[in-house]
Design an enzyme around this catalytic site. Structure first.
Site, PDB file in Angstrom:
ATOM      1  N   LEU A 119       0.855  -1.192   0.000  1.00  0.00           N
ATOM      2  CA  LEU A 119       0.000   0.000   0.000  1.00  0.00           C
ATOM      3  C   LEU A 119       0.891   1.242   0.000  1.00  0.00           C
ATOM      4  CD1 LEU A 119      -2.598  -0.948   2.792  1.00  0.00           C
ATOM      5  CD2 LEU A 119      -2.442  -1.773   0.428  1.00  0.00           C
ATOM      6  N   GLY A 120       0.813   2.028  -1.064  1.00  0.00           N
ATOM      7  CA  GLY A 120       1.636   3.240  -1.152  1.00  0.00           C
ATOM      8  C   GLY A 120       2.930   2.940  -1.878  1.00  0.00           C
ATOM      9  N   PHE A 121       3.092   3.525  -3.065  1.00  0.00           N
ATOM     10  CA  PHE A 121       4.269   3.196  -3.873  1.00  0.00           C
ATOM     11  C   PHE A 121       5.221   4.392  -3.926  1.00  0.00           C
ATOM     12  CE2 PHE A 121       6.172   1.358  -7.902  1.00  0.00           C
ATOM     13  CZ  PHE A 121       6.686   0.245  -7.266  1.00  0.00           C
ATOM     14  N   GLY A 122       5.536   4.913  -2.746  1.00  0.00           N
ATOM     15  CA  GLY A 122       6.507   6.010  -2.655  1.00  0.00           C
ATOM     16  C   GLY A 122       7.901   5.455  -2.442  1.00  0.00           C
ATOM     17  N   THR A 123       8.700   6.183  -1.679  1.00  0.00           N
ATOM     18  CA  THR A 123      10.096   5.791  -1.473  1.00  0.00           C
ATOM     19  C   THR A 123      10.210   4.402  -0.856  1.00  0.00           C
ATOM     20  OG1 THR A 123      10.644   8.113  -1.143  1.00  0.00           O
ATOM     21  CG2 THR A 123      12.273   6.507  -0.421  1.00  0.00           C
TER      22      THR A 123
ATOM     23  N   GLU B 257       9.251  -3.466  12.403  1.00  0.00           N
ATOM     24  CA  GLU B 257      10.698  -3.305  12.630  1.00  0.00           C
ATOM     25  C   GLU B 257      11.221  -2.017  11.985  1.00  0.00           C
ATOM     26  OE1 GLU B 257      13.301  -5.609  14.257  1.00  0.00           O
ATOM     27  OE2 GLU B 257      13.994  -3.555  14.092  1.00  0.00           O
TER      28      GLU B 257
ATOM     29  N   GLY C 218      15.018   2.814  11.047  1.00  0.00           N
ATOM     30  CA  GLY C 218      15.090   2.396   9.647  1.00  0.00           C
ATOM     31  C   GLY C 218      15.418   0.920   9.542  1.00  0.00           C
TER      32      GLY C 218
ATOM     33  N   LYS D  20       9.171   7.619  17.851  1.00  0.00           N
ATOM     34  CA  LYS D  20      10.014   6.425  17.950  1.00  0.00           C
ATOM     35  C   LYS D  20      10.267   6.039  19.408  1.00  0.00           C
ATOM     36  CE  LYS D  20      12.130   7.279  13.454  1.00  0.00           C
ATOM     37  NZ  LYS D  20      13.186   8.070  12.782  1.00  0.00           N
TER      38      LYS D  20
END
Lengths: 401, 401
Positions: free
Chosen positions: A7-11, A124, A129, A200
């Site tokens: 879902l979502g084809f960004g970075t 994770e 990152g 975070k």
């Protein structure tokens, strides 16, 4: 064959596709089956894109396809991502995400739904990152009572601070540089005001201490007030200025949790974490201090963590993972004003006046005219704040050794 | 109730008992059942010890008790520990260990037996003490092709080198100090000759590259040849001397693997790993470099990793974990002589002669009379060795940035 949807084809979404293609042989081997991206959900137009045939605009196609076992949510934010995640879990699909805002805001509810449905909600990539941190905390350190967790959790602000320390670049210029290099957003508020770190440290607190910590209960201060003068004074006494997220287990099962710039002693490994890298220290009652270090953001590092979760979900398709915690509220939060430490202060007062107010302080040599930088004995924030009312304070930061 | 047995009640074995008692509430919660030590197998006498009633001298009591689901092997070595581990696995019991010698020597065979019997052979504590490293490699980095792994894998030698760097203590004195503090054995050969690091890099190679690397195929050099002069010269050009275990994936699926002292550039985080701490860098093709840092030895840190494996085994009692690899042999090993790098050399020759032999070298200033220290351009070890035959070499170390 194990079907998933992105879902979502960004970075991050396109990075997930790239990692799956690039390392397909070993990913299939690890997952013990081939992983296939069946759909990519994105409302934008991808005419001519090599994955055009996989694009669907309507999430309900994924929702209603029983073949799709894992939904990879890389939309971001807590709006549509929240809706799609809930619906996926309720349909008995596992969800893997890099979305720290969603986990920090709705993680308790979403892990509960996952638990009820016997599926996995894995994230994770939401902290650090690509750095392995969530699984090490929940599995490898499972024999430890965790006393404290803190670290550099945002690459953008660490890049800016590193430029200030290493190259004497002023904050505004370092920020512009970070934007030019693509490390900072055009609207950099979430990073430089500390909100990203706040999300975070909320997630890490939940995993380490077993209760949900909501972002709105966390005192959060960014790096805008850090000046080159502060960095220079800190350097003279062997400290570096770092933006830390920090959570400490206190008596009565309360959690002291906050985000703020700190002076970190140079021989603390965290002080050597530079540029866009992240470093996280976990203090357990058996292991002592361990640190996890690596790229805290970026397309492929983040995708690497997402794909590791996909592999894990594929291997545990009929088994719930043990990622869950109890709900929390303001009663859980320790008053950070009571938390003691030494303090670094820069003020436009003379040393004599400062000594009259604070007693035993250490003045840092090499000052500008009319300015004094000094470090205080250990005292609570409330105590320091009340004494500082008598001075003309320019900066004040907590010190961590 | 989940029954386990501890084999060997020395430092690690008693540490396991201590951690299980100390953190029993959260361990039970993580494992979703209470973990009980039913037996401790040790041939020594423990009269008056609080756990005396659990001691049995005869391993077959454990072997033949179907209640014992997990055997914790903390005997060490590859003798009786090997026999007891095989027999436990063959009886369908999972085995958890901190025994790097056994895993490095017989890991392939033992993981195969575990696989056939549908049980687990887990050894998180065998590398890096309590530092989470094995599970992060096999799970969190599962989406990466790992190109290289290297690090400081032995606390004793790192303590000695740190004393030499920080306090100018000569090798022999630093070693004696380490022995007095209990960081080094009375017979320190396994540490200072690099054998301990060799075993650990063998285990890491197997996990990263999927083939067993046997210790006898790994070129291994300890720290005995490192002098205060070398450390001082290295410092002048911004490097620290560190003993590294290193394994690189080469073309044709070969592995370049060796143990040797290196000059490590100060801005590599590994250079800041000091005293008895360990630090391990893993380089993946998606994540880039990640580092894991912490106490590489010690009673409670090591026990913490062992107990995490016990919890894992308890949760997966009916499921095999995916820790296994193919066998290996000498054909797998890349000739380290071909591996290129820059080199640090100290020789009792004049700079003119050195330049005649090597061409373009960088001479390090501030030398003793009659001695020249210099760094070479990048070349293979074989090439460097052949040129060095023309000089009177005192020290030669590989450089890593």
């Amino acid at each position: 064959m194990f079907d998933i949807a992105i879902l979502g084809f960004g970075t991050v979404g396109s990075g997930v596709m790239e990692v799956i293609e690039k390392n397909s042989d070993m990913i299939s081997q690890s997952a013990a089956q081939e992983i296939r991206v069946k759909y990519i959900v994105d409302v934008r137009d991808f005419t001519g894109n090599p994955y055009e045939s996989l694009i669907v605009k309507d999430f309900s196609v994924v929702e209603n396809d029983p073949d799709v076992k894992v939904v990879v949510e890389t939309i971001g934010g807590a709006g549509v991502a929240y809706d799609f995640t809930r619906r996926s879990l309720l349909k008995g699909k596992s969800v893997v995400t890099s979305n720290k805002e969603l986990v920090a805001t709705h993680g308790y509810e979403l892990t509960q739904i996952a638990r009820e449905k016997g599926v996995n909600y894995l994230f994770e990539a939401s902290v650090g990152g690509g750095i392995p941190i969530i699984r090490p905390i929940t599995q490898c350190l499972a024999a430890n009572k965790i006393n404290e967790i803190y670290g550099i959790l945002n690459g953008t602000t660490n890049y800016i601070l590193t430029e200030m320390v290493k190259n004497g670049v002023a904050f505004a210029n370092a920020l512009r540089e970070a934007q030019e290099k693509g490390y900072a957003e055009q609207n950099p508020d979430a990073d430089i005001k500390g909100h990203d770190v706040c999300r975070k440290i909320c997630i890490l607190s939940a995993l380490c201490f077993g209760r949900h910590v909501y972002p709105q209960h966390v005192e959060t201060e960014g790096i805008e007030a850090v000046t080159l003068d502060d960095i220079s004074y800190a350097g003279r006494i062997g400290y570096r200025v770092k933006l830390l997220g920090r959570a400490i287990h206190m008596e009565g099962d309360k959690i002291a949790v906050y985000v703020a710039p700190h002076l970190v002693r140079e021989d603390n490994l965290i002080a050597s974490v530079e540029g866009v890298m992240n470093g996280i220290i976990v203090r357990g009652n058996a292991i002592g201090d361990v640190m996890f270090y690596g790229a805290g953001a970026g397309k492929l590092p983040t995708a690497s963590a997402v794909v590791a979760d996909i592999i894990d979900a594929a291997k545990h398709v009929n088994a719930r993972k043990w990622l869950s915690w109890q709900d929390g509220g303001p009663e859980l939060i320790y008053d950070v004003g009571l938390l003691e430490s030494a303090w670094y202060v820069r003020a436009s007062d003379a040393p004599e006046k400062i000594r009259r107010v604070f007693g035993d302080v250490t003045v840092i040599d090499g000052l500008k005219d009319g300015e004094t930088a000094f470090t205080t004995p250990v005292m609570s924030k409330n105590k320091a704040d009340s004494l500082l009312k008598e001075l003309s304070v320019l900066s004040v930061f907590r010190i961590i050794d």
